[in-house]
Design a protein around this motif. Structure first.
Motif, PDB file in Angstrom:
ATOM      1  N   ALA A  55      -3.490  -6.716  -0.442  1.00 11.42           N
ATOM      2  CA  ALA A  55      -1.973  -6.484  -0.386  1.00 11.42           C
ATOM      3  C   ALA A  55      -1.929  -5.136  -1.173  1.00 11.42           C
ATOM      4  O   ALA A  55      -0.285  -4.785  -0.860  1.00 11.42           O
ATOM      5  CB  ALA A  55      -1.417  -7.677  -1.017  1.00 11.42           C
ATOM      6  N   TYR A  56      -2.586  -4.576  -1.572  1.00  7.41           N
ATOM      7  CA  TYR A  56      -2.274  -3.255  -2.393  1.00  7.41           C
ATOM      8  C   TYR A  56      -2.819  -2.026  -1.486  1.00  7.41           C
ATOM      9  O   TYR A  56      -3.022  -0.939  -2.093  1.00  7.41           O
ATOM     10  CB  TYR A  56      -2.669  -3.166  -3.871  1.00  7.41           C
ATOM     11  CG  TYR A  56      -2.060  -4.191  -4.745  1.00  7.41           C
ATOM     12  CD1 TYR A  56      -0.693  -4.036  -5.046  1.00  7.41           C
ATOM     13  CD2 TYR A  56      -2.597  -5.310  -4.967  1.00  7.41           C
ATOM     14  CE1 TYR A  56      -0.209  -4.920  -5.751  1.00  7.41           C
ATOM     15  CE2 TYR A  56      -2.089  -6.387  -5.833  1.00  7.41           C
ATOM     16  CZ  TYR A  56      -0.633  -6.206  -6.022  1.00  7.41           C
ATOM     17  OH  TYR A  56      -0.098  -6.983  -6.945  1.00  7.41           O
ATOM     18  N   GLY A  57      -3.648  -2.270  -0.532  1.00 12.36           N
ATOM     19  CA  GLY A  57      -4.117  -1.301   0.359  1.00 12.36           C
ATOM     20  C   GLY A  57      -5.229  -1.042  -0.052  1.00 12.36           C
ATOM     21  O   GLY A  57      -5.990   0.301   0.491  1.00 12.36           O
ATOM     22  N   ARG A  58      -6.139  -1.741  -0.825  1.00 11.98           N
ATOM     23  CA  ARG A  58      -7.462  -1.265  -1.190  1.00 11.98           C
ATOM     24  C   ARG A  58      -8.470  -2.177  -0.344  1.00 11.98           C
ATOM     25  O   ARG A  58      -8.225  -3.311  -0.053  1.00 11.98           O
ATOM     26  CB  ARG A  58      -7.547  -1.530  -2.612  1.00 11.98           C
ATOM     27  CG  ARG A  58      -6.703  -1.113  -3.642  1.00 11.98           C
ATOM     28  CD  ARG A  58      -6.712  -1.641  -5.001  1.00 11.98           C
ATOM     29  NE  ARG A  58      -6.318  -3.174  -4.908  1.00 11.98           N
ATOM     30  CZ  ARG A  58      -6.018  -3.917  -6.202  1.00 11.98           C
ATOM     31  NH1 ARG A  58      -5.965  -3.226  -7.436  1.00 11.98           N
ATOM     32  NH2 ARG A  58      -5.747  -5.117  -6.018  1.00 11.98           N
ATOM     33  N   LEU A  59      -9.567  -1.602  -0.045  1.00 14.62           N
ATOM     34  CA  LEU A  59     -10.678  -2.043   0.482  1.00 14.62           C
ATOM     35  C   LEU A  59     -11.334  -3.382  -0.245  1.00 14.62           C
ATOM     36  O   LEU A  59     -11.367  -3.188  -1.450  1.00 14.62           O
ATOM     37  CB  LEU A  59     -11.799  -1.242   1.042  1.00 14.62           C
ATOM     38  CG  LEU A  59     -11.564  -0.311   2.093  1.00 14.62           C
ATOM     39  CD1 LEU A  59     -12.739   0.447   2.134  1.00 14.62           C
ATOM     40  CD2 LEU A  59     -11.253  -0.955   3.421  1.00 14.62           C
ATOM     41  N   THR A  60     -11.482  -4.463   0.365  1.00 13.63           N
ATOM     42  CA  THR A  60     -11.915  -5.468  -0.135  1.00 13.63           C
ATOM     43  C   THR A  60     -12.857  -6.409   0.825  1.00 13.63           C
ATOM     44  O   THR A  60     -12.883  -6.287   2.176  1.00 13.63           O
ATOM     45  CB  THR A  60     -10.763  -6.727  -0.577  1.00 13.63           C
ATOM     46  OG1 THR A  60     -11.304  -7.535  -1.483  1.00 13.63           O
ATOM     47  CG2 THR A  60      -9.982  -7.190   0.467  1.00 13.63           C
ATOM     48  N   LYS A  61     -13.521  -7.353   0.144  1.00 13.82           N
ATOM     49  CA  LYS A  61     -14.555  -8.357   1.042  1.00 13.82           C
ATOM     50  C   LYS A  61     -13.757  -9.047   1.968  1.00 13.82           C
ATOM     51  O   LYS A  61     -12.718  -9.564   1.393  1.00 13.82           O
ATOM     52  CB  LYS A  61     -15.551  -8.870   0.042  1.00 13.82           C
ATOM     53  CG  LYS A  61     -16.373  -8.079  -0.557  1.00 13.82           C
ATOM     54  CD  LYS A  61     -17.474  -8.713  -1.562  1.00 13.82           C
ATOM     55  CE  LYS A  61     -18.289  -7.646  -2.090  1.00 13.82           C
ATOM     56  NZ  LYS A  61     -19.301  -8.415  -3.047  1.00 13.82           N
TER      57      LYS A  61
END
Length: 610
Positions: free
Chosen positions: A122-128
């Protein structure tokens, strides 16, 4: 010329562009300042680990490791992928229905990112992918559901919290545990389906390869960016409709980045390419930032553009502000970019909007413009989610045009700036949050009857519908345009218009000008009008009963009574024209009075008087 040919033959071995065509661009000389800026960026790229430099120094190759692009959704997708995509889309839609400080807003990843498992939180960070699916399902199935259940929780005599229903009660902690267990089953089931997608398995089995990104300022590489490559575009030197821009790409400082195999540093078989354009700081013309276009030509690994952007950003540290593309260049994706001085701006603004806090810095304002609004094809800014904009930044001196979509339908300005190029509203009810200056204001069916309280100096007002009793409150308006609307509006008075207005146009018969002719002349006489346009449809429409129509009819009848054969249509037209001319005579400042049949009427009058 012999020296040039020898140079081309030695430096551009086995290249795709014919020497005859390359000669026109290689001979172009750049401005020394532009050449120096290009060299500055290339020299910084040259310092990257394992970078390789051409003999002339105009190409720098940087190694890049990634999995090959093996998936193309244009060729169709498996049923399993389509099923998971649709399920996830529905889950995100449900999760995003919950609004407030404690809830996140999720963005549906595209097919390529879904297959690669490269999604953003939701904050625009890459995640799994596992964390992404867990967060989406948890928000709707756990967080929101438990919040609703808590309204029915009571504390018993022993102090234990109990969920009370029509069939009795149950310990609330047990209910929460069960809700979480059910949610975990859904998470595990969806992740299992995801892992079984054929495209996902194929991507995971695909081994990492070493490529090179070749950055070049060489005129040959720039001019030949889409000629005799594995792709084509409007920059093709043979048939491209925008090929005339290529000379400016060379002269004004465009760079090019080619993706090549590790044994093709001479760019004979490029895999993909991206143009890198110069952008000029809107507050400092000497400050230039290089930004890659968002469009990739060719077939590249998914991370190619991200890595390219990271490299370009890292070799240009300290750049902040608003940058606009050099206007001689062709825009393939965006005309302006913002470089933020605040490192955590994404999370900061996301939290700020959820809490309905006020934007206090230019970085925050720019970020909202860049991420909660989009430019349409005519350069107007459209807010994509107006109900999220609770910001007030009167200190930010920003020039843009905004169109508040009818689907959002706010009755006030949801975001305030010091200066805007234009605003467009439907059913505006108040001037809350209005900017100090707005060059163009377009109002459809306004809910207020005058302009009292308008803090804005407006140069051009377009009015569509509504009931306007006065223009009191308007400041600095030079043009008033009254146009077609859906609600057959009414203008009851032109009082209150600023004296410096030079033009009034009424271009529709759907607005009732409910003003007597003599009152109209009296109201317009103090103004500095140079042009007044009233279409005959307004005056002659049989469905209208306005004072303006009635008084015009009377003036026409009076004029007809002074002419022979008053039943003649030609004489009627002449009388109508002469009535309009009466307004012209009574308003000395007016240089022109228009109507849609003016030329035709004048020719009939000339014929009549001969």
């Amino acid at each position: 010329m012999i020296r040039l040919k020898r140079l081309l033959e030695t430096q551009l071995i086995k290249e795709a562009l014919p020497l005859e065509m390359a000669r026109n661009y290689v001979s172009i000389k750049r401005n020394p300042e532009i050449e120096q800026r290009l060299d500055s960026v290339l020299n910084a790229i040259k310092q990257l680990p394992n970078a390789k430099t051409s003999r002339r120094g105009d190409r720098i190759a940087v190694p890049y490791e990634a999995k090959a692009a093996i998936f193309d959704p244009r060729g169709g997708v498996s049923n399993q992928l389509e099923n998971v995509y649709n399920q996830l889309s529905r889950l995100i839609s449900k999760a995003n229905q919950h609004r407030g400080e404690n809830y996140d807003t999720f963005t549906m990843p595209n097919i390529e990112r879904l297959v690669a498992g490269q999604v953003k939180d939701a904050y625009g960070r890459l995640t799994k992918m596992s964390k992404f699916i867990t967060a989406v399902i948890t928000q709707d199935e756990v967080k929101s559901f438990i919040s609703r259940l808590e309204r029915r929780v009571e504390t018993d005599a022993s102090g234990k919290r109990m969920l009370v229903g029509s069939n009795g009660s149950r310990p609330f902690d047990d209910v929460v545990t069960q809700v979480k267990q059910e949610a975990k089953k859904k998470i595990d089931a969806l992740l299992k389906l995801y892992d079984e997608i054929p495209e996902v398995r194929q991507f995971r089995e695909n081994k990492t390869k070493t490529y090179y990104i070749v950055f070049s300022k060489h005129a040959y590489d720039i001019a030949g960016m889409s000629t005799n490559r594995g792709w084509s575009s409007c920059m093709n030197l043979y048939q491209g409709i925008n090929k005339h821009y290529l000379q400016y790409d060379v002269t004004d400082g465009t760079m090019i980045a080619y993706l090549v195999a590790n044994d093709d540093l001479n760019i004979t078989r490029p895999i993909a390419r991206v143009a890198i354009k110069p952008f000029v700081n809107t507050d400092d013309a000497t400050d230039v930032f290089y930004e890659p276009e968002e469009k990739v030509y060719g077939t590249s690994p998914l991370t190619f553009l991200e890595v390219l952007n990271k490299i370009i950003n890292n070799v240009q540290p300290g750049k902040t502000g608003r940058f606009k593309m050099v206007d001689t260049l062709y825009c393939d994706s965006k005309r302006q970019v913002t470089k933020y001085g605040t490192s955590n701006i994404e999370q900061l603004v996301a939290n700020m909007l959820k809490r309905k806090q006020v934007a206090t810095t230019t970085d925050e304002v720019y970020y909202i413009l860049d991420n909660y609004a989009v430019y349409n094809n005519i350069g107007t800014l459209q807010f994509s989610d107006a109900d999220k904009l609770y910001v007030d930044a009167p200190s930010a001196d920003i020039d843009f045009s905004a169109n508040i979509p009818e689907s959002d339908n706010p009755t006030y300005c949801p975001i305030q700036f010091k200066r805007v190029g234009g605003l467009r509203f439907k059913q505006l009810a108040s001037f809350d949050n209005f900017p100090e200056q707005c060059n163009r204001l377009n109002l459809a069916s306004p809910q207020m009857s005058d302009f009292t309280g308008c803090p804005t100096a407006i140069s051009r007002l377009v009015l569509r519908g509504g009931t306007i009793t006065s223009f009191t409150g308007l400041q600095g308006v030079q043009e008033l345009i009254i146009m077609r609307s859906d609600d057959n509006g009414t203008v009851q008075s032109f009082n209150g218009l600023p004296k410096n207005i030079t033009k009034i146009e009424c271009l529709t018969n759907d607005i009732d000008i409910d003003v007597d002719l003599q009152d109209l002349i009296r109201q317009l006489k103090p103004l500095s009008l140079q042009q007044l346009t009233l279409t005959p449809l307004i005056i002659n429409a049989p469905v209208k009963t306005s004072k303006l129509k009635t008084s015009f009819d009377a003036a026409v009848a009076k004029t007809l009574s002074t002419l022979d054969n008053p039943e003649s249509p030609t004489l009627g037209a002449a009388a109508y024209y002469m009535t309009l001319q009466q307004i012209l005579n009574d308003l000395p400042s007016l240089q022109e009075i228009c109507n849609i049949h003016r030329d035709d009427l004048k020719s009939k009058i000339d014929a009549l008087l001969r």
